[in-house]
Motif scaffolding. Structure first.
Motif, PDB file in Angstrom:
ATOM      1  N   SER A 128       0.841  -1.190   0.000  1.00  0.00           N
ATOM      2  CA  SER A 128       0.000   0.000   0.000  1.00  0.00           C
ATOM      3  C   SER A 128       0.881   1.247   0.000  1.00  0.00           C
ATOM      4  O   SER A 128       2.070   1.177  -0.296  1.00  0.00           O
ATOM      5  N   TYR A 129       0.299   2.374   0.349  1.00  0.00           N
ATOM      6  CA  TYR A 129       0.984   3.658   0.284  1.00  0.00           C
ATOM      7  C   TYR A 129       0.359   4.606   1.311  1.00  0.00           C
ATOM      8  O   TYR A 129      -0.709   4.320   1.867  1.00  0.00           O
ATOM      9  N   GLU A 133      -7.615   7.510   5.148  1.00  0.00           N
ATOM     10  CA  GLU A 133      -8.518   6.364   5.211  1.00  0.00           C
ATOM     11  C   GLU A 133      -9.400   6.472   6.456  1.00  0.00           C
ATOM     12  O   GLU A 133      -8.988   7.001   7.486  1.00  0.00           O
TER      13      GLU A 133
END
Length: 146
Positions: A128-129, A133
């Protein structure tokens, strides 16, 4: 002028996770947490890498470590050590720029920077990065860097 982080750092006021420009505001009126939040936001899209502390790859605590160091408030390296260092606060005291610690029992396993509206900036996991969220659990504690 770029929008986003440049606006936040120079003329913005963070309101519940959104940036609203204020012509008379300056970076000196932002809290340490809000300034660190701006640093984390500027890393959007940088890859997750276990053990990384920036400037172009991060793990979760590496991102918070990097962001707060950039604004003059060094933190310990790991999520658990960061939790042990900060001032613990309640949900009712939570504001953008505070740290959100994810835990299982007494073990802290993840950390992000609160952006408002039950969202965090974080580096979630391998593959992921850095991204914004929604918080996915209620098993969280909160802390403030002063």
């Amino acid at each position: 002028m770029r929008t986003g982080i440049t606006t936040l750092a120079t003329t913005g006021v963070l309101l519940g996770g959104t940036v609203a420009t204020a012509p008379n505001a300056d970076a000196g009126t932002l809290t340490i947490g809000q300034r660190a939040l701006g640093v984390a936001q500027s890393k959007h899209g940088d890859p997750y890498r276990w053990g990384a502390t920036g400037p172009s790859a991060f793990d979760c605590s590496g991102l918070t470590y990097y962001a707060f160091r950039r604004v003059g408030r060094p933190l310990p390296r790991t999520a658990q050590a960061q939790y042990n260092r900060v001032r613990h606060i309640s949900y009712s005291q939570l504001r953008p720029g505070d740290l959100v610690f994810f835990h299982y029992g007494s073990y802290v396993y993840h950390v992000g920077i609160y952006a408002g509206h039950w969202e965090i900036w974080h580096a979630p996991h391998s593959g992921s990065y850095v991204k914004l969220e929604r918080i996915w659990t209620r098993s969280v504690w909160f802390g403030r860097v002063s």
